[in-house]
Design a protein around this motif. Structure first.
Motif, PDB file in Angstrom:
ATOM      1  N   PHE A  13      18.611  -5.796 -13.539  1.00  0.00           N
ATOM      2  CA  PHE A  13      17.618  -4.742 -13.353  1.00  0.00           C
ATOM      3  C   PHE A  13      18.174  -3.629 -12.484  1.00  0.00           C
ATOM      4  O   PHE A  13      18.092  -2.451 -12.819  1.00  0.00           O
ATOM      5  CB  PHE A  13      16.364  -5.347 -12.715  1.00  0.00           C
ATOM      6  CG  PHE A  13      15.231  -4.380 -12.620  1.00  0.00           C
ATOM      7  CD1 PHE A  13      14.335  -4.239 -13.666  1.00  0.00           C
ATOM      8  CD2 PHE A  13      15.066  -3.603 -11.477  1.00  0.00           C
ATOM      9  CE1 PHE A  13      13.291  -3.349 -13.574  1.00  0.00           C
ATOM     10  CE2 PHE A  13      14.012  -2.699 -11.393  1.00  0.00           C
ATOM     11  CZ  PHE A  13      13.130  -2.571 -12.439  1.00  0.00           C
ATOM     12  N   VAL A  16      20.984  -1.485 -14.196  1.00  0.00           N
ATOM     13  CA  VAL A  16      20.575  -0.584 -15.275  1.00  0.00           C
ATOM     14  C   VAL A  16      19.594   0.483 -14.789  1.00  0.00           C
ATOM     15  O   VAL A  16      19.628   1.620 -15.238  1.00  0.00           O
ATOM     16  CB  VAL A  16      19.974  -1.388 -16.445  1.00  0.00           C
ATOM     17  CG1 VAL A  16      19.506  -0.454 -17.538  1.00  0.00           C
ATOM     18  CG2 VAL A  16      20.993  -2.376 -16.986  1.00  0.00           C
TER      19      VAL A  16
ATOM     20  N   LEU B  22      17.951  -9.449 -19.960  1.00  0.00           N
ATOM     21  CA  LEU B  22      16.516  -9.193 -19.865  1.00  0.00           C
ATOM     22  C   LEU B  22      16.210  -8.242 -18.704  1.00  0.00           C
ATOM     23  O   LEU B  22      15.373  -7.351 -18.818  1.00  0.00           O
ATOM     24  CB  LEU B  22      15.781 -10.527 -19.657  1.00  0.00           C
ATOM     25  CG  LEU B  22      14.318 -10.532 -20.060  1.00  0.00           C
ATOM     26  CD1 LEU B  22      14.160 -10.200 -21.522  1.00  0.00           C
ATOM     27  CD2 LEU B  22      13.703 -11.891 -19.756  1.00  0.00           C
ATOM     28  N   GLY B  23      16.921  -8.460 -17.599  1.00  0.00           N
ATOM     29  CA  GLY B  23      16.729  -7.576 -16.444  1.00  0.00           C
ATOM     30  C   GLY B  23      17.051  -6.141 -16.807  1.00  0.00           C
ATOM     31  O   GLY B  23      16.309  -5.218 -16.469  1.00  0.00           O
ATOM     32  N   GLY B  24      18.150  -5.947 -17.521  1.00  0.00           N
ATOM     33  CA  GLY B  24      18.530  -4.606 -17.942  1.00  0.00           C
ATOM     34  C   GLY B  24      17.487  -3.983 -18.847  1.00  0.00           C
ATOM     35  O   GLY B  24      17.094  -2.824 -18.678  1.00  0.00           O
ATOM     36  N   LEU B  25      17.022  -4.774 -19.769  1.00  0.00           N
ATOM     37  CA  LEU B  25      16.018  -4.286 -20.720  1.00  0.00           C
ATOM     38  C   LEU B  25      14.741  -3.898 -19.988  1.00  0.00           C
ATOM     39  O   LEU B  25      14.101  -2.878 -20.283  1.00  0.00           O
ATOM     40  CB  LEU B  25      15.728  -5.397 -21.730  1.00  0.00           C
ATOM     41  CG  LEU B  25      15.264  -4.923 -23.102  1.00  0.00           C
ATOM     42  CD1 LEU B  25      16.317  -4.046 -23.743  1.00  0.00           C
ATOM     43  CD2 LEU B  25      14.950  -6.109 -23.984  1.00  0.00           C
ATOM     44  N   LEU B  26      14.385  -4.712 -19.012  1.00  0.00           N
ATOM     45  CA  LEU B  26      13.195  -4.460 -18.207  1.00  0.00           C
ATOM     46  C   LEU B  26      13.333  -3.124 -17.475  1.00  0.00           C
ATOM     47  O   LEU B  26      12.387  -2.340 -17.396  1.00  0.00           O
ATOM     48  CB  LEU B  26      13.035  -5.597 -17.195  1.00  0.00           C
ATOM     49  CG  LEU B  26      11.612  -5.986 -16.819  1.00  0.00           C
ATOM     50  CD1 LEU B  26      10.822  -6.373 -18.047  1.00  0.00           C
ATOM     51  CD2 LEU B  26      11.640  -7.132 -15.823  1.00  0.00           C
ATOM     52  N   ALA B  27      14.539  -2.876 -16.968  1.00  0.00           N
ATOM     53  CA  ALA B  27      14.795  -1.630 -16.250  1.00  0.00           C
ATOM     54  C   ALA B  27      14.601  -0.438 -17.183  1.00  0.00           C
ATOM     55  O   ALA B  27      13.957   0.554 -16.827  1.00  0.00           O
ATOM     56  CB  ALA B  27      16.207  -1.636 -15.681  1.00  0.00           C
ATOM     57  N   VAL B  28      15.140  -0.549 -18.399  1.00  0.00           N
ATOM     58  CA  VAL B  28      14.985   0.524 -19.382  1.00  0.00           C
ATOM     59  C   VAL B  28      13.500   0.767 -19.647  1.00  0.00           C
ATOM     60  O   VAL B  28      13.024   1.898 -19.683  1.00  0.00           O
ATOM     61  CB  VAL B  28      15.693   0.164 -20.704  1.00  0.00           C
ATOM     62  CG1 VAL B  28      15.361   1.187 -21.778  1.00  0.00           C
ATOM     63  CG2 VAL B  28      17.190   0.084 -20.496  1.00  0.00           C
ATOM     64  N   HIS B  29      12.779  -0.330 -19.782  1.00  0.00           N
ATOM     65  CA  HIS B  29      11.358  -0.219 -20.093  1.00  0.00           C
ATOM     66  C   HIS B  29      10.581   0.463 -18.969  1.00  0.00           C
ATOM     67  O   HIS B  29       9.810   1.389 -19.215  1.00  0.00           O
ATOM     68  CB  HIS B  29      10.778  -1.615 -20.349  1.00  0.00           C
ATOM     69  CG  HIS B  29       9.336  -1.587 -20.659  1.00  0.00           C
ATOM     70  ND1 HIS B  29       8.805  -0.865 -21.713  1.00  0.00           N
ATOM     71  CD2 HIS B  29       8.285  -2.159 -20.046  1.00  0.00           C
ATOM     72  CE1 HIS B  29       7.516  -1.010 -21.727  1.00  0.00           C
ATOM     73  NE2 HIS B  29       7.160  -1.783 -20.723  1.00  0.00           N
ATOM     74  N   VAL B  30      10.814  -0.001 -17.746  1.00  0.00           N
ATOM     75  CA  VAL B  30      10.110   0.588 -16.593  1.00  0.00           C
ATOM     76  C   VAL B  30      10.428   2.072 -16.505  1.00  0.00           C
ATOM     77  O   VAL B  30       9.560   2.913 -16.298  1.00  0.00           O
ATOM     78  CB  VAL B  30      10.531  -0.134 -15.293  1.00  0.00           C
ATOM     79  CG1 VAL B  30      10.015   0.615 -14.082  1.00  0.00           C
ATOM     80  CG2 VAL B  30       9.990  -1.554 -15.284  1.00  0.00           C
ATOM     81  N   ARG B  31      11.700   2.388 -16.711  1.00  0.00           N
ATOM     82  CA  ARG B  31      12.144   3.775 -16.656  1.00  0.00           C
ATOM     83  C   ARG B  31      11.409   4.614 -17.706  1.00  0.00           C
ATOM     84  O   ARG B  31      10.953   5.718 -17.447  1.00  0.00           O
ATOM     85  CB  ARG B  31      13.647   3.782 -16.936  1.00  0.00           C
ATOM     86  CG  ARG B  31      14.365   4.972 -16.424  1.00  0.00           C
ATOM     87  CD  ARG B  31      14.401   4.974 -14.943  1.00  0.00           C
ATOM     88  NE  ARG B  31      15.076   6.169 -14.489  1.00  0.00           N
ATOM     89  CZ  ARG B  31      15.312   6.439 -13.236  1.00  0.00           C
ATOM     90  NH1 ARG B  31      14.910   5.591 -12.311  1.00  0.00           N
ATOM     91  NH2 ARG B  31      15.921   7.540 -12.893  1.00  0.00           N
ATOM     92  N   THR B  32      11.310   4.068 -18.902  1.00  0.00           N
ATOM     93  CA  THR B  32      10.657   4.785 -19.994  1.00  0.00           C
ATOM     94  C   THR B  32       9.191   5.042 -19.679  1.00  0.00           C
ATOM     95  O   THR B  32       8.667   6.121 -19.930  1.00  0.00           O
ATOM     96  CB  THR B  32      10.775   3.964 -21.294  1.00  0.00           C
ATOM     97  OG1 THR B  32      12.130   3.648 -21.515  1.00  0.00           O
ATOM     98  CG2 THR B  32      10.235   4.740 -22.472  1.00  0.00           C
ATOM     99  N   GLN B  34       7.800   5.286 -16.754  1.00  0.00           N
ATOM    100  CA  GLN B  34       7.709   6.329 -15.723  1.00  0.00           C
ATOM    101  C   GLN B  34       7.879   7.701 -16.358  1.00  0.00           C
ATOM    102  O   GLN B  34       7.117   8.626 -16.116  1.00  0.00           O
ATOM    103  CB  GLN B  34       8.805   6.143 -14.681  1.00  0.00           C
ATOM    104  CG  GLN B  34       8.524   5.006 -13.721  1.00  0.00           C
ATOM    105  CD  GLN B  34       9.715   4.733 -12.827  1.00  0.00           C
ATOM    106  OE1 GLN B  34      10.794   5.286 -13.049  1.00  0.00           O
ATOM    107  NE2 GLN B  34       9.528   3.902 -11.831  1.00  0.00           N
TER     108      GLN B  34
END
Lengths: 124, 248
Positions: A13, A16, B22-32, B34
């Motif tokens: 997290f 990224v 999954l952590g990376g994907l979660l980061a992308v999602h949260v970013r999107t 926002q």
């Protein structure tokens, strides 16, 4: 040992998050559904581990394939004007809940068994 | 024990790998998410602000123009009034036309009508609150009633109503000549007080209907009412007087 995956989640997290520019809002929904599918695979792996039928090939292929499939199904639903998105969310949601319940039951049983036999390890 | 350890290790490895992804994907999602929130609100706000400033500037310019023309007409009138006969007659004619066009502030006896939302609140049996707020259509009906009863000049919340005045409703806002107004709605009308009062109070008329629903209606005859001129004068872009040749 159990902490390693959790640390990896956090590290992934944090790596990224600053890099990600965020993607087009229209595609945001598909990422969301992929995240849900990923969690489903994770919980499923936990359960199969406790049931002693874990296989990393099944797990890894399932993780990636399910994410892609879930997102594609949602996309396909959007194309044909049917809310398949909801179907995916409901199906995955139910599965996550069932698996979590099963994990809890297995952990409690294992603990009870340990207490009875005193010296036996938690996981056989 | 060794084989179990190896199994354990591979399990943790697989889990770690997946958790990382999954952590990376979660980061992308949260970013999107926002990003989505930020751009949508930002876009709307800037568009509305732009619209508001633009409209205000336009309004200001047109008011200035109206004022300029008004003073010029006054000058001409002063000059012309010193002459006699035909010109005098034409001046009278002009005065009437200008009252009709709402270019002059006018005064005289008339009525004041204050309308506000109903004091009744929805208990559920009658449906939504929509039934108990003043709608544009009520104001139109009142205006129509006033003209029909012989009103010579009418204003609503300080906006002069003339032949091209429109009372509209968009997004729950009532607008007169494209300017938003809100309750209480105050009508001023110059004319025969008795005629106006009785016409408005007619049984089954608009005020009668509103009173049944407990709208706040206050109708007062007045000796002296002043009605302001229109803010922006009517422009005729399409309508032209028919000339002799063009007549069929």
């Amino acid at each position: 040992m159990i902490a390693l995956p959790l640390i990896a989640l956090l590290v992934g997290f944090l790596i990224v998050y600053p890099l990600s520019p965020g993607i087009a809002p229209a595609l945001g929904d598909y990422v969301a559904i992929a995240v849900v599918a990923g969690f489903d695979a994770l919980v499923g792996a936990l359960r199969s581990r406790l049931e002693h039928r874990f296989d990393e090939a099944v797990f890894l292929s399932g993780f990636f394939a399910n994410m892609v499939l879930a997102a594609s199904l949602a996309y396909f639903g959007d194309r044909i004007g049917v809310d398949l998105y909801l179907a995916v969310v409901v199906a995955l949601g139910i599965r996550i809940f069932t698996n979590l319940g099963r994990v809890r039951a297995l952990l409690v049983t294992a603990r009870l068994e340990t207490r009875r036999t005193r010296s036996a390890p938690v996981s056989r | 024990m060794a084989s179990l350890w190896r199994g354990e290790k591979r399990w943790v490895l697989a889990m770690t790998l997946v958790c990382f992804a999954l952590g990376g994907l979660l980061a992308v999602h949260v970013r999107t998410q926002q990003l989505r929130g930020a751009t949508e609100v930002g876009r709307q706000t800037s568009a509305l602000t732009w619209l508001l400033t633009d409209t205000r500037a336009q309004l200001e310019k047109q008011k200035e123009e109206t004022e300029r023309l008004r003073t010029r007409v006054a000058e001409y009138e002063e000059e012309a009034a010193s002459e006699k006969g035909l010109i005098r007659l034409m001046m009278d004619e002009r005065r009437n036309s200008r009252i009709a066009l709402g270019l002059l502030p006018v005064q005289g006896p008339g009525v004041e009508l204050i309308l506000d939302d109903s004091t009744m609140r929805t208990g559920g049996e009658l449906g939504g609150q929509d039934f108990f707020v003043v709608h544009d259509i009520y104001l139109l009906q009142v205006e129509n009633e006033l003209w029909a009863a012989g009103a010579e000049a009418v204003s609503l919340n300080g906006h002069r109503l003339i032949s091209d005045s429109a009372i509209t409703c968009s997004a729950r806002l009532i607008k007169v000549n494209d300017v938003s107004i809100s309750n209480p709605f105050v009508f001023l009308a110059i004319g025969n007080r008795d005629n106006l009062t009785s016409a408005l109070n007619i049984r089954g008329g608009i005020l009668d209907q509103l009173r049944v629903l407990e709208f706040q209606v206050k109708l007062t005859p007045k000796d002296e009412i002043v009605i302001p001129p229109v803010a922006i004068a009517t422009k005729y872009e399409y309508a032209q007087p028919v000339t002799k040749e063009a007549e069929p």
